[in-house]
Design a protein around this motif. Sequence first.
Motif, short mmCIF file in Angstrom:
data_model
loop_
_atom_site.label_atom_id
_atom_site.label_comp_id
_atom_site.label_asym_id
_atom_site.label_seq_id
_atom_site.Cartn_x
_atom_site.Cartn_y
_atom_site.Cartn_z
N MET A 163 0.83 -1.19 0.00
CA MET A 163 0.00 0.00 0.00
C MET A 163 0.88 1.25 0.00
N GLN A 164 0.54 2.19 -0.88
CA GLN A 164 1.34 3.40 -1.04
C GLN A 164 0.75 4.61 -0.31
N TRP A 165 -0.54 4.74 -0.34
CA TRP A 165 -1.16 5.86 0.37
C TRP A 165 -2.64 5.59 0.61
N GLU A 170 -12.91 13.41 2.14
CA GLU A 170 -13.14 14.82 2.41
C GLU A 170 -11.83 15.55 2.68
N ALA A 171 -10.94 14.97 3.47
CA ALA A 171 -9.70 15.65 3.86
C ALA A 171 -8.61 15.49 2.82
N GLY A 172 -8.64 14.39 2.06
CA GLY A 172 -7.59 14.12 1.09
C GLY A 172 -6.36 13.52 1.75
N TRP A 173 -5.42 13.08 0.91
CA TRP A 173 -4.23 12.40 1.44
C TRP A 173 -3.30 13.35 2.19
N SER A 174 -3.44 14.66 1.97
CA SER A 174 -2.55 15.60 2.64
C SER A 174 -2.84 15.72 4.13
N LYS A 175 -4.03 15.31 4.56
CA LYS A 175 -4.41 15.43 5.97
C LYS A 175 -4.85 14.09 6.55
N THR A 176 -4.36 13.00 5.95
CA THR A 176 -4.78 11.66 6.39
C THR A 176 -3.57 10.86 6.84
N VAL A 177 -3.72 10.19 7.98
CA VAL A 177 -2.80 9.14 8.39
C VAL A 177 -3.51 7.81 8.15
N SER A 178 -2.82 6.86 7.54
CA SER A 178 -3.45 5.61 7.14
C SER A 178 -4.21 4.95 8.29
N HIS A 179 -5.43 4.50 7.98
CA HIS A 179 -6.18 3.75 9.00
C HIS A 179 -5.72 2.30 9.07
N LEU A 180 -4.87 1.87 8.13
CA LEU A 180 -4.26 0.55 8.18
C LEU A 180 -2.82 0.68 8.63
N GLN A 181 -2.43 -0.12 9.61
CA GLN A 181 -1.09 -0.10 10.15
C GLN A 181 -0.49 -1.51 10.06
N PRO A 182 0.84 -1.63 10.07
CA PRO A 182 1.46 -2.96 9.98
C PRO A 182 0.96 -3.90 11.07
N LEU A 183 0.77 -5.17 10.69
CA LEU A 183 0.32 -6.18 11.64
C LEU A 183 1.43 -6.49 12.64
N THR A 184 1.04 -6.83 13.86
CA THR A 184 2.03 -7.05 14.92
C THR A 184 1.87 -8.39 15.62
N GLU A 200 11.95 -7.47 11.04
CA GLU A 200 11.79 -6.07 11.48
C GLU A 200 12.36 -5.09 10.47
N LYS A 201 13.46 -5.43 9.83
CA LYS A 201 14.08 -4.53 8.85
C LYS A 201 13.23 -4.37 7.60
N ASP A 202 12.29 -5.31 7.38
CA ASP A 202 11.45 -5.27 6.18
C ASP A 202 10.05 -4.74 6.44
N ILE A 203 9.76 -4.35 7.70
CA ILE A 203 8.43 -3.84 8.03
C ILE A 203 8.12 -2.62 7.18
N ARG A 204 6.90 -2.57 6.64
CA ARG A 204 6.50 -1.50 5.75
C ARG A 204 5.57 -0.52 6.48
N LYS A 205 6.09 0.64 6.76
CA LYS A 205 5.26 1.67 7.37
C LYS A 205 4.25 2.18 6.35
N THR A 206 3.12 2.65 6.85
CA THR A 206 2.07 3.10 5.94
C THR A 206 1.99 4.63 5.92
N TRP A 207 1.17 5.13 5.02
CA TRP A 207 1.05 6.56 4.73
C TRP A 207 0.92 7.39 5.99
N PRO A 208 1.70 8.49 6.13
CA PRO A 208 2.43 9.20 5.07
C PRO A 208 3.86 8.73 4.80
#
Length: 233
Positions: A163-165, A170-184, A200-208
Amino acid sequence: MSDVEGRLEKLENRVGELEDINAIRRLHWAYGYYIDFNKAADVAQLFAEDGEVTFLSGVFKGHEGIFRLYGTWFQNLFLENGGEGPVDGFLLDHFQMQDIITVAPDRQTAKGRFRGMLFGGSHESREWKPEGLPLQFMEAGIYENDYVREGDVWKIKRLDYMMQWQGDYEAGWSKTVSHLQPLTECYPDNPIGPDYLLDEKDIRKTWPSRQDVPMHFAHPKFGALLLGQELKQ
């Protein structure tokens, strides 16, 4: 005659490769349509028996793990009491595009890169709404997948969605933090969790946050030299 036979063999191989590309493109597009309506059983059948999905830094293995992702998790997240769609007032449309498919010389395996876009959410009149899901949202990601031929049928060997963004509509990607986060947490401690997590080194952080998505194909200028080696890796 030997020259004619050689040319015919090359043409047959080329036609076969083009048929493979179209079959893989159709396979991935079918995947997109099935996940639109949460058809988890149909999705699982698109995968090889030992297929897997990498999603949110977790890996779901085999048909059991794949169904846990698309069935146990997604069906119950998006739809009241689980089950399949379409459901009045609920949108989850996936667009699959910009494919680059590379078939191995022996035509038994292949790699594919796709871009996916998603529009989802609920109509305000819908009484039951998914918990933690924005009322209207957009999402985009990149797939780097592996495919394998089982008999005469192409199947997904490894689906890797990065996932890239995400953006609230309503707010757009400029004011959004991803509602999906890496599984733990993995299955069975988490009933809807993956079979294992990426290192751990390959964990993919999500938007932004943004991360590179390595391409399976070489630059066209150097592709003739590197193609065979890349497909063996």
